[in-house]
Design a protein around this motif. Structure first.
Motif: not given
Length: 132
Positions: A100-105, A107-108
């Protein structure tokens, strides 16, 4: 859009977004949007599309369009979508949803672009016989 993690539920807003997404993806309008994307791609580039990761030929029947962003769901721009073969699309989602860090850090849209670039550089797409 992934299912909620075990033991966690979705917020009402998330559940409504999921329902809207599922309806859109099953609609005739989405199929028409895919055809329009393909026509615009061919017009813009002069060639048939290929998977953005593994470079396999991409077709309406054998390819998927990944949403870089859900911001314009139902009225996607061409830059909201990226062409992927089924295997690469599944792999991309496993990475996005497994970390999930990909999206939190990032953005999609940015996370999608970075993951695609890394998969392409690593020649990491599963071959058809390896696809789940």
């Amino acid at each position: 859009m992934r299912d909620p993690r075990p033991g966690l539920g979705w917020s009402r807003r998330r559940a409504q977004t999921r329902t809207r997404y599922e309806r859109w993806m099953a609609s005739q309008a989405w199929r028409a949007r895919r055809r329009a994307w393909l026509a615009a791609y061919v017009t813009r580039t002069g060639v048939q599309p290929r998977c953005a990761v593994c470079d396999r030929p991409w077709t309406l029947t054998d390819g998927e369009l990944h949403h870089r962003s859900y911001r314009h769901l139902g009225a996607e721009t061409d830059t909201d979508l990226v062409q992927l073969c089924v295997g690469c699309h599944q792999l991309l989602h496993r990475i996005l949803e497994g970390h999930p860090g990909w999206l939190r850090q990032a953005g999609r849209p940015h996370a999608t672009d970075v993951i695609i670039a890394r998969l392409r550089a690593a020649n990491a797409c599963p071959r058809p016989e390896e696809q789940p």
